[in-house]
Design an enzyme around this catalytic site. Structure first.
Site, PDB file in Angstrom:
ATOM      1  N   TYR A 159       1.355  -1.353   0.570  1.00 58.00           N
ATOM      2  CA  TYR A 159      -0.147   0.282   0.403  1.00 58.00           C
ATOM      3  C   TYR A 159       0.633   1.267   0.174  1.00 58.00           C
ATOM      4  CZ  TYR A 159      -4.462  -2.245   0.486  1.00 58.00           C
ATOM      5  OH  TYR A 159      -5.995  -3.301  -0.083  1.00 58.00           O
ATOM      6  N   GLU A 166       0.982   6.747  -7.229  1.00 57.80           N
ATOM      7  CA  GLU A 166       0.373   6.905  -7.770  1.00 57.80           C
ATOM      8  C   GLU A 166       0.154   8.780  -7.616  1.00 57.80           C
ATOM      9  OE1 GLU A 166      -3.720   6.438  -6.780  1.00 57.80           O
ATOM     10  OE2 GLU A 166      -3.469   3.625  -6.533  1.00 57.80           O
TER      11      GLU A 166
END
Length: 228
Positions: A159, A166
């Site tokens: 994660y 991102e």
């Protein structure tokens, strides 16, 4: 980075509709696991063979459409086909669609050649191969312990890699988005992306982590009950 909860527990005499739903979910999750396995293999091979700067060129379209298929999970949550919280599903699916469509797809920028694109897709694909495999297996019986362990532990590493990648992609795209020949569209898109970085990602990341931690605690409690 979508967290889908397993569907309602199976009964000993499932109804026809429940059987159809379970069969559909097995097919959907299996297909998704296979597609992300293809992405993972192609991204790793492309990076090793041609370098980071060629990964988007070689695999970008496959990644885009594989991720777009995940929009079905919003439909699943809305219709109650799965018990995943709608907020959690929207958070992850929307953030990824934002990356593969407007950020990378509509505005040609140098971030397509960034190493962050490769680390992002690798984190996505490993996560999704594990996740979809776990759900497909869970619909057919208790998943093996090693698969459950991967599902509820790898997110600690994957994660942060995915989320950081991102955010780096969005940040790197801002100048090119703002300067695009689309004029006002570019300016407003850049503003929205800045808002995503400052407003959406911090709470969105918190939602994803707390959801996964909650799921992990439930899984660990279930193990203790079975042992006793």
């Amino acid at each position: 980075m979508v967290s889908q909860s397993p569907p309602e527990g199976r009964t000993q005499t499932p109804t026809r509709s429940a059987t159809i739903k379970a069969n559909y979910l097995v097919i959907y999750n299996t297909l998704s696991a296979v597609l992300w396995a293809v992405v993972l293999t192609r991204v790793a091979a492309s990076a090793a063979r041609d370098g980071f700067d060629k990964v988007y060129e070689n695999v970008g379209e496959t990644v885009k459409w594989t991720q777009t298929l995940a929009a079905m999970e919003i439909v699943h949550a809305l219709l109650g086909i799965v018990r995943t919280p709608l907020t959690t599903t929207l958070t992850q699916v929307a953030s990824r669609l934002n990356i593969v469509w407007p950020v990378l797809g509509f505005f040609p920028t140098d971030i397509r050649q960034s190493p962050a694109y490769t680390t992002m897709v690798l984190a996505w694909s490993v996560t999704e191969v594990i996740r979809y495999s776990y759900y497909a297996r869970n619909l057919q019986g208790e998943p093996p312990a090693w698969l459950a362990g991967l599902r509820y532990n790898t997110f600690f590493i994957l994660y942060p890699i995915g989320i950081a990648s991102e955010m780096w992609e969005i940040y790197g795209a801002l100048p090119d988005i703002a300067a695009t020949s689309a004029g006002a569209l570019g300016w407003w898109t850049a503003l929205i992306e800045k808002a995503a970085l400052l407003i959406v990602y911090p709470p969105g990341s918190y939602v994803m982590y707390t959801h996964m931690m909650s799921q992990r605690r439930k899984m660990m409690r279930g193990k203790k009950v079975r042992r006793n």
